[in-house]
Design an enzyme around this catalytic site. Structure first.
Site, PDB file in Angstrom:
ATOM      1  N   ARG A   1     -88.721  26.487  22.418  1.00 25.38           N
ATOM      2  CA  ARG A   1     -88.121  25.736  23.522  1.00 25.38           C
ATOM      3  C   ARG A   1     -87.635  26.656  24.639  1.00 25.38           C
ATOM      4  O   ARG A   1     -87.146  26.165  25.655  1.00 25.38           O
ATOM      5  CB  ARG A   1     -86.933  24.945  22.994  1.00 25.38           C
ATOM      6  CG  ARG A   1     -87.206  23.452  22.764  1.00 25.38           C
ATOM      7  CD  ARG A   1     -85.947  22.854  22.209  1.00 25.38           C
ATOM      8  NE  ARG A   1     -85.795  21.462  22.402  1.00 25.38           N
ATOM      9  CZ  ARG A   1     -86.064  20.535  21.479  1.00 25.38           C
ATOM     10  NH1 ARG A   1     -86.599  20.869  20.334  1.00 25.38           N
ATOM     11  NH2 ARG A   1     -85.791  19.284  21.725  1.00 25.38           N
TER      12      ARG A   1
ATOM     13  N   ARG B   1     -79.223   8.121  17.200  1.00 26.76           N
ATOM     14  CA  ARG B   1     -78.739   9.508  17.192  1.00 26.76           C
ATOM     15  C   ARG B   1     -77.738   9.707  18.316  1.00 26.76           C
ATOM     16  O   ARG B   1     -77.949   9.217  19.418  1.00 26.76           O
ATOM     17  CB  ARG B   1     -79.914  10.445  17.469  1.00 26.76           C
ATOM     18  CG  ARG B   1     -80.618  10.947  16.258  1.00 26.76           C
ATOM     19  CD  ARG B   1     -81.974  11.518  16.607  1.00 26.76           C
ATOM     20  NE  ARG B   1     -81.938  12.598  17.592  1.00 26.76           N
ATOM     21  CZ  ARG B   1     -83.008  13.281  17.981  1.00 26.76           C
ATOM     22  NH1 ARG B   1     -84.199  12.997  17.487  1.00 26.76           N
ATOM     23  NH2 ARG B   1     -82.911  14.258  18.870  1.00 26.76           N
TER      24      ARG B   1
HETATM   25  P1  AMP Z   1     -85.382  17.411  18.811  1.00 23.90           P
HETATM   26  O1  AMP Z   1     -85.272  16.516  17.641  1.00 23.90           O
HETATM   27  O2  AMP Z   1     -86.560  18.336  18.747  1.00 23.90           O
HETATM   28  O3  AMP Z   1     -85.303  16.677  20.123  1.00 23.90           O
HETATM   29  O4  AMP Z   1     -84.093  18.368  18.763  1.00 23.90           O
HETATM   30  C1  AMP Z   1     -82.786  17.858  18.833  1.00 23.90           C
HETATM   31  C2  AMP Z   1     -81.837  18.937  19.261  1.00 23.90           C
HETATM   32  O5  AMP Z   1     -81.869  20.022  18.330  1.00 23.90           O
HETATM   33  C3  AMP Z   1     -82.144  19.569  20.607  1.00 23.90           C
HETATM   34  O6  AMP Z   1     -81.633  18.823  21.695  1.00 23.90           O
HETATM   35  C4  AMP Z   1     -81.452  20.920  20.462  1.00 23.90           C
HETATM   36  O7  AMP Z   1     -80.058  20.805  20.592  1.00 23.90           O
HETATM   37  C5  AMP Z   1     -81.736  21.271  19.002  1.00 23.90           C
HETATM   38  N1  AMP Z   1     -83.017  22.022  18.855  1.00 23.90           N
HETATM   39  C6  AMP Z   1     -84.140  21.597  18.229  1.00 23.90           C
HETATM   40  N2  AMP Z   1     -85.112  22.517  18.305  1.00 23.90           N
HETATM   41  C7  AMP Z   1     -84.582  23.558  19.015  1.00 23.90           C
HETATM   42  C8  AMP Z   1     -85.109  24.803  19.464  1.00 23.90           C
HETATM   43  N3  AMP Z   1     -86.370  25.185  19.204  1.00 23.90           N
HETATM   44  N4  AMP Z   1     -84.271  25.604  20.168  1.00 23.90           N
HETATM   45  C9  AMP Z   1     -82.992  25.255  20.433  1.00 23.90           C
HETATM   46  N5  AMP Z   1     -82.450  24.095  20.060  1.00 23.90           N
HETATM   47  C10 AMP Z   1     -83.232  23.234  19.358  1.00 23.90           C
END
Ligand code: AMP
Length: 219
Positions: free
Chosen positions: A88, A152
């Site tokens: 990310r 969520r």
């Molecule tokens: P997601 O389910 O992929 O949308 O992730 C939810 C949250 O987890 C994001 O908004 C970040 O706070 C954290 N997160 C997930 N993947 C990453 C990553 N690769 N780098 C940093 N934070 C992450």
């Protein structure tokens, strides 16, 4: 096969990643799912991550990189893996270069104005973490484990806008990063999940033939 699914929150990365990884028998590595599991279990990592996640901010790179480095050592990663929500940041992508090669990056493109509406329909299982969308599933309990579905915290409108801004600032630069490496393929994500999946499968099937040819040439 080693893939990355790139795209803003709400683009449908998780839905597509689940099906495509199942299709090829490769591991689905969602760093978001891994962090939410840590939070559900109340581990120190989960507690530390919660503060960032609830605000829509990114968890620090070194935490994520360590987590991924461990994850890809697991037995289910032998045939390959599909990263969903990782990398990310440019720092994460640079770190990934030193721990794994990548065959293709699929960028799922959805206009920013559609994201808030799409995320508003998302539901998650409190028991196993499975994800649903109200447009496709109208019950309020999980099909897999029967636990209750909920919204969520970071899918609530006030956090979603920040997540989109964070995506634009920190993750979108990866589009050019992977384009420059010749790895990027873009699909229009603003269509039904089935249509998007058909497009992705066309790309991955081409990749499979390329990988097979490469293996044959090596022999
Ligand atoms: P997601 O389910 O992929 O949308 O992730 C939810 C949250 O987890 C994001 O908004 C970040 O706070 C954290 N997160 C997930 N993947 C990453 C990553 N690769 N780098 C940093 N934070 C992450």
């Amino acid at each position: 096969m080693k893939l990355i699914f790139l795209g803003p929150p709400g683009a449908g990365k998780g839905t597509q990643a689940e099906k495509i990884s199942e299709h090829y028998g490769i591991a689905h590595i969602s760093t978001g799912d891994m962090l939410r599991k840590e939070m559900r279990e109340g581990t120190p990592l989960g507690k530390a991550a919660k503060g960032f996640i609830d605000k829509g901010e990114l968890v620090p790179d070194e935490v994520i990189i360590g987590m991924v480095e461990n994850r890809i050592q697991a037995a289910d990663c032998q045939k390959g893996y599909l990263f969903d929500g990782f990398p990310r940041t440019i720092a994460q992508a640079d770190a990934l270069l030193s721990i794994s090669d990548i065959d293709m990056v699929v960028n799922i493109d959805v206009p920013a104005e559609r994201l808030v509406e799409r995320i508003g329909g998302r539901r998650m299982c409190a028991g196993c973490g499975a994800g649903y969308h109200v447009s496709m599933y109208s019950k309020d309990t999980c099909e897999k484990c029967g636990a209750k579905l909920f919204i969520r915290d970071d899918d609530k409108p006030e956090t979603v806008l920040n997540r989109i801004t964070v995506y634009e600032r920190q993750t979108q630069p990866l589009i050019d990063y992977y384009k420059a490496k010749g790895l990027l393929r873009t699909v229009d994500g603003d269509r039904t999940p089935e249509t998007v999946r058909t497009d992705i499968l066309a790309l991955t099937e081409k990749l499979v033939s390329r990988l097979r040819t490469r293996l044959t040439l090596k022999r």
